[in-house]
Motif scaffolding. Structure first.
Motif, PDB file in Angstrom:
ATOM      1  N   UNK A 121      12.827  30.079  31.291  1.00  0.00           N
ATOM      2  CA  UNK A 121      11.474  29.607  30.977  1.00  0.00           C
ATOM      3  C   UNK A 121      10.568  29.789  30.256  1.00  0.00           C
ATOM      4  N   UNK A 122      11.238  31.903  30.213  1.00  0.00           N
ATOM      5  CA  UNK A 122      10.250  32.605  29.113  1.00  0.00           C
ATOM      6  C   UNK A 122      10.156  31.206  27.732  1.00  0.00           C
ATOM      7  N   UNK A 123      11.709  30.515  27.701  1.00  0.00           N
ATOM      8  CA  UNK A 123      12.031  30.908  25.753  1.00  0.00           C
ATOM      9  C   UNK A 123      11.230  29.238  25.554  1.00  0.00           C
ATOM     10  N   UNK A 124      10.694  27.913  26.816  1.00  0.00           N
ATOM     11  CA  UNK A 124      11.035  26.737  26.463  1.00  0.00           C
ATOM     12  C   UNK A 124       9.157  26.751  26.233  1.00  0.00           C
ATOM     13  N   UNK A 125       9.127  25.869  25.512  1.00  0.00           N
ATOM     14  CA  UNK A 125       7.810  25.302  24.792  1.00  0.00           C
ATOM     15  C   UNK A 125       7.293  24.188  26.078  1.00  0.00           C
ATOM     16  N   UNK A 126       7.827  23.307  26.269  1.00  0.00           N
ATOM     17  CA  UNK A 126       7.662  22.054  27.354  1.00  0.00           C
ATOM     18  C   UNK A 126       7.649  23.307  28.578  1.00  0.00           C
ATOM     19  N   UNK A 127       7.322  23.314  29.518  1.00  0.00           N
ATOM     20  CA  UNK A 127       8.454  23.254  30.763  1.00  0.00           C
ATOM     21  C   UNK A 127       7.466  22.079  32.429  1.00  0.00           C
ATOM     22  N   UNK A 128       8.654  21.058  32.833  1.00  0.00           N
ATOM     23  CA  UNK A 128       8.293  19.971  33.480  1.00  0.00           C
ATOM     24  C   UNK A 128       8.958  20.196  34.396  1.00  0.00           C
ATOM     25  N   UNK A 129       7.736  19.652  35.292  1.00  0.00           N
ATOM     26  CA  UNK A 129       7.658  19.699  37.573  1.00  0.00           C
ATOM     27  C   UNK A 129       8.534  18.385  37.471  1.00  0.00           C
ATOM     28  N   UNK A 130       9.107  17.893  37.059  1.00  0.00           N
ATOM     29  CA  UNK A 130       9.739  16.797  37.387  1.00  0.00           C
ATOM     30  C   UNK A 130      10.213  17.439  39.008  1.00  0.00           C
ATOM     31  N   UNK A 131      10.552  16.169  40.189  1.00  0.00           N
ATOM     32  CA  UNK A 131      11.035  16.117  41.251  1.00  0.00           C
ATOM     33  C   UNK A 131       9.861  16.340  41.837  1.00  0.00           C
ATOM     34  N   UNK A 132      10.065  16.123  43.507  1.00  0.00           N
ATOM     35  CA  UNK A 132       8.993  16.008  44.821  1.00  0.00           C
ATOM     36  C   UNK A 132       8.059  17.198  44.500  1.00  0.00           C
ATOM     37  N   UNK A 133       8.737  18.526  44.463  1.00  0.00           N
ATOM     38  CA  UNK A 133       8.042  19.644  44.479  1.00  0.00           C
ATOM     39  C   UNK A 133       6.671  19.662  43.330  1.00  0.00           C
TER      40      UNK A 133
END
Length: 535
Positions: free
Chosen positions: A491-503
């Protein structure tokens, strides 16, 4: 982006079934052991189970006892009690079915004694001793022998337990379906706070002519078509979510003034979206908001998805009240037929003067400077995306119906899937390859939903087949809307984090561990936000 495939929710039910069958196996083995034990001793008397007092020569320290390990240890009295209790519960069921209520009552009484002793041991943090366990195990063994003498043999037990297992599985399946339906409803519903925010902003837009004049002025800005700047597009009707995408992108950019955001929303949200982005500071970045209802070219004669919106069968499938319970609720989600959701296939038409664009879903958070994406070499491809086939279930055969010759004759079932939600598009290459035309073809072929069932990703896998350049995995990390176990380092290394899913992070059912990553980019000082959250 898509949610986790159905195949990855079914193992929960399989695990339940496997656990029950394992329990039955333990029951049968336990019965055989007791049967042998019984017949190796005098018929008129039950010997006490053989328990070696030396099996626990070393005392266990109170503060160091892990009771879970204790009850799983093959040499512990807690384990023996638990196994006897499980066996006793099985005979309670059989005794009741044979109307032997007195025996069922006696067994239940001893089972409660087991439960009480185990509970006390767990609370005091000390293991069960021989002196505590011996009388309960002996008396419960006597009752089990009594049940066997009543002709509750193993064959009868197996048949009885099998029927109970089937009943439990049916109940578990029904509960799973019901849970999925409730989860889907919660995910689709707009929270009251966001509805409140939209109403207040829309009222501002309608009352303040100065906002409308400012919007018209910005619409004609030469920056919105300047290919020397960095262009991002977002298609959404969620004001707060879109704001987080814009804020996070700007906050992590080295040169915010060189960024241009192209937002398209629907007629209901247009005023609120304009009011929000015109009344907040975005460090000099340019923000354009458009209304999808003004795209006169997006009509039924041109776009298959618009035609399908007016189709009676399609509307009944997605919006009808009388829906087939055998079809997963997520497959009936109306968002998969939403024009905003399919607008990503019309980016070259919406922005005919642009050459390169980064597309962002409204449920992402940007953590690094994304302007480097514009200098990546796509090697002549149209779409730059992170592949997701590191996990086996993200290959083409999981999304598409390869039993259909239209699919199997043209595509490799083992081809890698990729993530939709952070994509860099070369619009010059897109127009040259006629990607939108390919998308239209596949949408028409799937009018009866026989080629794929869910969302925009399958259509994209077909339309962009052979035209996608794999990006480094760190550009786009997925799963924050359903996976609670993503590595923090990833997560820390990611340029973009994606909240795909229902939550989704704006919902109460959001995963608490990830929610602060989204909330840090909300303009919480805005008076409307404060009013709507607290009201």
């Amino acid at each position: 982006m898509r949610r986790r495939p159905a195949e990855f929710r079914r193992p929960a039910r399989r695990r339940l079934s496997q656990w029950i069958w394992a329990l039955l196996g333990m029951f049968v083995i336990g019965g055989l052991v007791l049967f042998v034990f019984h017949h190796n001793h005098h018929e008129d008397r039950v010997e006490k189970p053989v328990m070696d007092k030396n099996t626990r020569t070393e005392p266990v320290k109170r503060e160091g006892l892990n009771f879970t390990k204790e009850i799983l240890s093959a040499s512990s009295f807690s384990r023996q009690l638990a196994e006897q209790m499980t066996l006793g519960k099985a005979y309670v069921i059989i005794a009741k079915e044979h109307s032997n209520l007195h025996l069922a009552w006696e067994l239940s009484k001893k089972i409660r004694s087991c439960q009480l002793l185990l509970s006390k041991a767990a609370m005091r943090g000390e293991p069960v001793t021989l002196e505590e366990a011996e009388p309960i195990i002996s008396s419960l063994a006597h009752l089990i022998f009594k049940a066997q003498d009543a002709h509750y043999d193993i064959a009868t037990t197996i048949m009885t337990m099998k029927s109970h297992i089937q009943a439990l599985e049916e109940r578990a399946n029904a509960a799973t379906v019901q849970g999925t339906v409730f989860g889907q409803l919660a995910a689709e519903a707009l929270p009251k706070s966001l509805h409140c925010l939209k109403i207040k902003l829309t009222a501002d837009w309608l009352k303040k002519l100065s906002l409308q004049e400012l919007a018209e002025e910005k619409r004609s800005s030469p920056r919105v078509v300047d290919n020397n700047l960095y262009h991002f597009c977002i298609f959404s009707d969620n004001v707060l979510a879109t704001s987080v995408v814009v804020n996070s992108t700007i906050s992590n950019a080295d040169h915010p003034k060189q960024l241009v955001f192209h937002i398209v929303t629907n007629g209901i949200s247009y005023g609120a979206m304009q009011a929000w982005f015109l009344s907040n500071d975005f460090k000099g970045a340019t923000i354009e908001v458009q209304n999808i209802e003004e795209f006169s070219w997006l009509n039924a004669s041109y776009a298959p998805v618009v035609k399908q919106l007016f189709d009676e069968d399609t509307r009944a499938y997605y919006f009808g009240a009388d829906q087939d319970v055998k079809v997963e609720p997520k497959l009936r989600n109306p968002k998969y037929l939403s024009l905003l959701n399919h607008l990503r296939f019309y980016i070259p038409e919406i922005y005919p003067q642009l050459e390169k664009v980064v597309f962002l879903d409204d449920d992402v958070v940007v953590q690094k400077d994304l302007t480097r994406l514009f200098s990546l070499d796509l090697h002549g491809n149209v779409n730059g995306a992170v592949e997701t086939c590191l996990e086996a279930f993200h290959r083409y055969y999981k999304y598409l119906n390869f039993s259909n010759p239209t699919i199997s004759s043209k595509f490799d079932p083992q081809a890698c899937g990729w993530a939709f939600g952070m994509n860099v598009f070369d619009l010059i290459a897109w127009r040259k390859a006629n990607v939108t035309t390919h998308y239209h073809y596949w949408m028409e072929q799937n009018a009866d939903r026989t080629l794929w069932k869910l969302g925009t990703l399958p259509a994209a896998l077909l339309a962009f087949y052979g035209l996608t350049e794999p990006l480094d995995r760190r550009w786009h990390v997925l799963g924050l809307g359903y996976d609670v176990n993503i590595d923090n380092r990833l997560i820390e290394s990611a340029a973009v984090i994606h909240f795909n899913g229902n939550m989704k992070p704006w919902l109460k059912l959001a995963i608490a561990r990830y929610k602060p990553l989204w909330e840090r980019y909300i303009n919480q000082s805005h008076p409307y936000y404060q009013d709507c959250i607290t009201s």
